[in-house]
Design a protein around this motif. Structure first.
Motif, PDB file in Angstrom:
ATOM      1  N   THR A 199      47.889  37.406  31.622  1.00  0.00           N
ATOM      2  CA  THR A 199      46.634  37.772  32.266  1.00  0.00           C
ATOM      3  C   THR A 199      45.498  36.878  31.794  1.00  0.00           C
ATOM      4  OG1 THR A 199      47.406  40.039  32.453  1.00  0.00           O
ATOM      5  CG2 THR A 199      45.046  39.681  32.706  1.00  0.00           C
ATOM      6  N   ALA A 200      45.430  36.629  30.503  1.00  0.00           N
ATOM      7  CA  ALA A 200      44.374  35.769  29.952  1.00  0.00           C
ATOM      8  C   ALA A 200      44.471  34.361  30.520  1.00  0.00           C
ATOM      9  CB  ALA A 200      44.456  35.740  28.424  1.00  0.00           C
ATOM     10  N   VAL A 201      45.664  33.804  30.573  1.00  0.00           N
ATOM     11  CA  VAL A 201      45.856  32.442  31.092  1.00  0.00           C
ATOM     12  C   VAL A 201      45.502  32.386  32.582  1.00  0.00           C
ATOM     13  CG1 VAL A 201      47.602  30.683  31.626  1.00  0.00           C
ATOM     14  CG2 VAL A 201      47.533  31.731  29.359  1.00  0.00           C
ATOM     15  N   LEU A 202      45.967  33.350  33.347  1.00  0.00           N
ATOM     16  CA  LEU A 202      45.693  33.354  34.783  1.00  0.00           C
ATOM     17  C   LEU A 202      44.208  33.501  35.081  1.00  0.00           C
ATOM     18  CD1 LEU A 202      48.690  35.446  36.145  1.00  0.00           C
ATOM     19  CD2 LEU A 202      48.266  33.006  36.500  1.00  0.00           C
ATOM     20  N   THR A 203      43.518  34.400  34.370  1.00  0.00           N
ATOM     21  CA  THR A 203      42.084  34.588  34.631  1.00  0.00           C
ATOM     22  C   THR A 203      41.277  33.390  34.150  1.00  0.00           C
ATOM     23  OG1 THR A 203      41.833  35.880  32.597  1.00  0.00           O
ATOM     24  CG2 THR A 203      42.122  37.099  34.647  1.00  0.00           C
ATOM     25  N   PHE A 204      41.701  32.767  33.065  1.00  0.00           N
ATOM     26  CA  PHE A 204      41.006  31.584  32.547  1.00  0.00           C
ATOM     27  C   PHE A 204      41.123  30.412  33.511  1.00  0.00           C
ATOM     28  CE2 PHE A 204      40.915  27.662  30.020  1.00  0.00           C
ATOM     29  CZ  PHE A 204      39.655  27.782  29.451  1.00  0.00           C
ATOM     30  N   ASN A 205      42.285  30.272  34.141  1.00  0.00           N
ATOM     31  CA  ASN A 205      42.558  29.118  35.007  1.00  0.00           C
ATOM     32  C   ASN A 205      42.276  29.360  36.483  1.00  0.00           C
ATOM     33  OD1 ASN A 205      43.517  27.195  33.046  1.00  0.00           O
ATOM     34  ND2 ASN A 205      45.291  28.515  32.801  1.00  0.00           N
ATOM     35  N   ASN A 206      41.851  30.561  36.854  1.00  0.00           N
ATOM     36  CA  ASN A 206      41.616  30.888  38.262  1.00  0.00           C
ATOM     37  C   ASN A 206      40.328  31.689  38.407  1.00  0.00           C
ATOM     38  OD1 ASN A 206      44.281  30.065  39.681  1.00  0.00           O
ATOM     39  ND2 ASN A 206      44.925  31.160  37.852  1.00  0.00           N
ATOM     40  N   ASP A 207      39.261  31.017  38.792  1.00  0.00           N
ATOM     41  CA  ASP A 207      37.974  31.687  38.963  1.00  0.00           C
ATOM     42  C   ASP A 207      37.996  32.717  40.091  1.00  0.00           C
ATOM     43  OD1 ASP A 207      36.793  30.259  36.908  1.00  0.00           O
ATOM     44  OD2 ASP A 207      36.109  28.661  38.242  1.00  0.00           O
ATOM     45  N   ASP A 208      38.947  32.558  41.000  1.00  0.00           N
ATOM     46  CA  ASP A 208      39.002  33.453  42.165  1.00  0.00           C
ATOM     47  C   ASP A 208      39.977  34.615  41.976  1.00  0.00           C
ATOM     48  OD1 ASP A 208      41.347  31.970  42.274  1.00  0.00           O
ATOM     49  OD2 ASP A 208      41.319  31.760  44.433  1.00  0.00           O
ATOM     50  N   LEU A 209      40.280  34.946  40.728  1.00  0.00           N
ATOM     51  CA  LEU A 209      41.253  36.004  40.444  1.00  0.00           C
ATOM     52  C   LEU A 209      40.554  37.238  39.884  1.00  0.00           C
ATOM     53  CD1 LEU A 209      44.273  36.887  40.140  1.00  0.00           C
ATOM     54  CD2 LEU A 209      44.127  36.009  37.807  1.00  0.00           C
ATOM     55  N   SER A 210      40.867  38.401  40.455  1.00  0.00           N
ATOM     56  CA  SER A 210      40.419  39.654  39.863  1.00  0.00           C
ATOM     57  C   SER A 210      41.667  40.469  39.533  1.00  0.00           C
ATOM     58  CB  SER A 210      39.485  40.415  40.797  1.00  0.00           C
ATOM     59  OG  SER A 210      40.156  40.798  41.962  1.00  0.00           O
ATOM     60  N   VAL A 211      41.623  41.150  38.411  1.00  0.00           N
ATOM     61  CA  VAL A 211      42.781  41.871  37.901  1.00  0.00           C
ATOM     62  C   VAL A 211      42.450  43.343  37.756  1.00  0.00           C
ATOM     63  CG1 VAL A 211      44.427  42.048  35.990  1.00  0.00           C
ATOM     64  CG2 VAL A 211      43.491  39.812  36.609  1.00  0.00           C
ATOM     65  N   SER A 212      43.360  44.186  38.205  1.00  0.00           N
ATOM     66  CA  SER A 212      43.262  45.620  37.974  1.00  0.00           C
ATOM     67  C   SER A 212      44.442  46.036  37.119  1.00  0.00           C
ATOM     68  CB  SER A 212      43.310  46.395  39.296  1.00  0.00           C
ATOM     69  OG  SER A 212      42.184  46.120  40.073  1.00  0.00           O
ATOM     70  N   VAL A 213      44.155  46.675  36.001  1.00  0.00           N
ATOM     71  CA  VAL A 213      45.204  47.202  35.130  1.00  0.00           C
ATOM     72  C   VAL A 213      45.245  48.708  35.345  1.00  0.00           C
ATOM     73  CG1 VAL A 213      46.013  47.504  32.761  1.00  0.00           C
ATOM     74  CG2 VAL A 213      44.855  45.381  33.413  1.00  0.00           C
TER      75      VAL A 213
END
Length: 108
Positions: free
Chosen positions: A15-29
């Motif tokens: 999750t950290a890597v994906l959010t760091f490398n993708n400004d257009d990503l939102s995550v719901s846990v």
């Protein structure tokens, strides 16, 4: 997976890597175990934690509706996926952000 097998560590790092490398990503846990493990995600930019079972159900219903709307929009634009769709949109407000849904402890 087994307790202590590194599932939470892997998920947090992914999750950290994906959010760091993708400004257009939102995550719901969706933390169905009361949010205890979800604390690991609190400091990651772009991550939203949903911990009450009723709220998790509403979140899933909203995601289902959003997915349906997006599939219609992408198909109407004669695109094959979100990347193709976003390439055709020149204004930032028209582009679709990416969504990542993490379900933690669904068996509880």
């Amino acid at each position: 997976g087994l307790t202590g097998g590194g599932k939470s560590t892997f998920t947090r790092m992914m999750t950290a890597v994906l959010t760091f490398n993708n400004d257009d990503l939102s995550v719901s846990v969706l933390a169905l175990k009361g949010g205890m493990e979800a604390q690991l995600f609190e400091d990651i930019k772009g991550v939203r934690i949903v911990s009450e079972p009723k709220n998790c159900q509403m979140e899933l219903e909203n995601i289902k509706e959003l997915l349906s709307e997006r599939m219609k929009l992408i198909a109407a634009s004669k695109c094959k996926d979100i990347t193709d769709y976003n390439k055709k949109k020149f204004e930032a407000k028209e582009k679709l952000d990416r969504k990542l849904i993490i379900v933690d402890e669904a068996s509880e």
